[in-house]
Design an enzyme around this catalytic site. Structure first.
Site, PDB file in Angstrom:
ATOM      1  N   THR A 121     -17.098   1.734   1.284  1.00 61.22           N
ATOM      2  CA  THR A 121     -15.744   1.828   1.811  1.00 61.22           C
ATOM      3  C   THR A 121     -15.533   3.219   2.397  1.00 61.22           C
ATOM      4  O   THR A 121     -16.345   4.126   2.177  1.00 61.22           O
ATOM      5  CB  THR A 121     -14.709   1.604   0.686  1.00 61.22           C
ATOM      6  N   LYS A 150     -10.469   0.793 -16.153  1.00 62.75           N
ATOM      7  CA  LYS A 150     -10.991  -0.518 -15.752  1.00 62.75           C
ATOM      8  C   LYS A 150     -11.257  -1.409 -16.962  1.00 62.75           C
ATOM      9  O   LYS A 150     -11.152  -2.632 -16.879  1.00 62.75           O
ATOM     10  CB  LYS A 150     -12.247  -0.343 -14.907  1.00 62.75           C
ATOM     11  N   TYR A 177     -11.850   6.671 -15.395  1.00 62.80           N
ATOM     12  CA  TYR A 177     -11.981   5.464 -14.581  1.00 62.80           C
ATOM     13  C   TYR A 177     -12.483   4.295 -15.432  1.00 62.80           C
ATOM     14  O   TYR A 177     -11.959   3.186 -15.348  1.00 62.80           O
ATOM     15  CB  TYR A 177     -12.929   5.741 -13.420  1.00 62.80           C
ATOM     16  N   ASP A 182       0.857  -1.191   0.000  1.00 63.55           N
ATOM     17  CA  ASP A 182       0.000   0.000   0.000  1.00 63.55           C
ATOM     18  C   ASP A 182       0.886   1.231   0.000  1.00 63.55           C
ATOM     19  O   ASP A 182       2.000   1.218   0.557  1.00 63.55           O
ATOM     20  CB  ASP A 182      -0.904   0.002   1.242  1.00 63.55           C
ATOM     21  N   ASN A 227      -5.421  -4.865  -6.414  1.00 64.05           N
ATOM     22  CA  ASN A 227      -6.573  -4.112  -5.925  1.00 64.05           C
ATOM     23  C   ASN A 227      -6.319  -2.609  -5.855  1.00 64.05           C
ATOM     24  O   ASN A 227      -7.264  -1.829  -5.842  1.00 64.05           O
ATOM     25  CB  ASN A 227      -6.953  -4.642  -4.541  1.00 64.05           C
TER      26      ASN A 227
END
Length: 254
Positions: free
Chosen positions: A186, A155, A151, A37, A86
């Site tokens: 989230t 993707k 985006y 991360d 991810n």
């Protein structure tokens, strides 16, 4: 059926949201989890959470857009069995109001970051005689979502890379699939609502939730459960597939 004992797994973007849920679940199922991360603090916190629950985890602060840094981290981790790509960023905008800087940022993290991790991980999966890769795509790769130009493009690229990797590494026994979530509750969602709709967070949360025909957002743990299946030996016959987890968003939103 879904045990990951003796498996070494790398989870990018594992410090929060869906990545955190995947890291915690994989560790619970017996995997040695490596959390990658950009936030050192987030890596440390999730690894500590896993250790407190009796699992095994290590944190690796790393910017996935930097190939040399990614290679250094994967070299330290060594041979592995599972990669979950991810790490990602979101952006709201149309083609004519998305700045070059924002477009580059989305592509660097969501596309180049996935490439960098695939580039570093595949030789190390091969060392273990094969393994499983899961890339995080999106419903935005399947259907038009308003004001998600960059985006959606990113993707879509992730989904195409998934198919390419699945095809190219069949003989190496490396499986590659992707997951396409709809809206997932989230911390990013909460932060977005607080910034964009101060004082109207509850109203807008309800509105966004109802864009899924099922009437709510997914929980990160639900996406993690799908990732667990795809990375487990129970999914040994599955490769080159995308799995929407979207409350009916793609097929029932008409």
């Amino acid at each position: 059926m879904f045990e990951l004992k003796q498996k070494k797994a790398v989870i990018t973007g594992g410090g929060s949201g869906i990545g955190r849920a995947i890291a915690i679940l994989f560790a619970r199922q017996g995997a040695l989890v490596h959390i990658v991360d950009v936030s050192d603090e987030a890596c440390t916190m999730v690894a500590a959470e896993i250790h407190a629950a009796g699992g095994e985890a290590q944190g690796h602060p790393c910017d996935v857009t930097q190939q040399a840094a990614v290679e250094e981290v994967f070299a330290a981790i060594g041979p592995l069995d599972i990669l979950v790509n991810n790490a990602g960023v979101a952006h709201i905008g149309k083609a004519d109001n998305t700045s070059e800087a924002d477009f580059d940022r989305v592509m660097n993290v969501n596309v180049k970051g996935v490439y960098n991790c695939l580039h570093a991980a595949i030789p190390r999966l091969r060392e273990r005689g094969g393994g499983a890769i899961v890339n995080m795509a999106s419903v935005a790769a399947w259907v038009a979502v308003a004001e998600r130009f960059a985006y959606s493009a990113a993707k879509g690229a992730v989904m195409a890379m998934t198919l390419s990797v699945a095809k190219d590494y069949l003989q190496d026994k490396i499986r590659c699939n992707s997951i396409s979530p709809g809206r997932v509750h989230t911390p990013f969602v909460d932060g977005f609502l607080a910034r964009q709709y101060p004082g109207r967070e509850a109203e807008m949360f309800e509105r966004l939730s109802k864009t899924q025909p099922i009437g709510r957002m997914a929980q990160p743990e639900e996406v993690a459960a799908l990732a667990l299946y795809l990375c487990s030996d129970a999914a040994a016959f599955i490769t080159g597939s995308d799995y929407p987890i979207d409350g009916g968003f793609i097929t029932l939103n008409s």
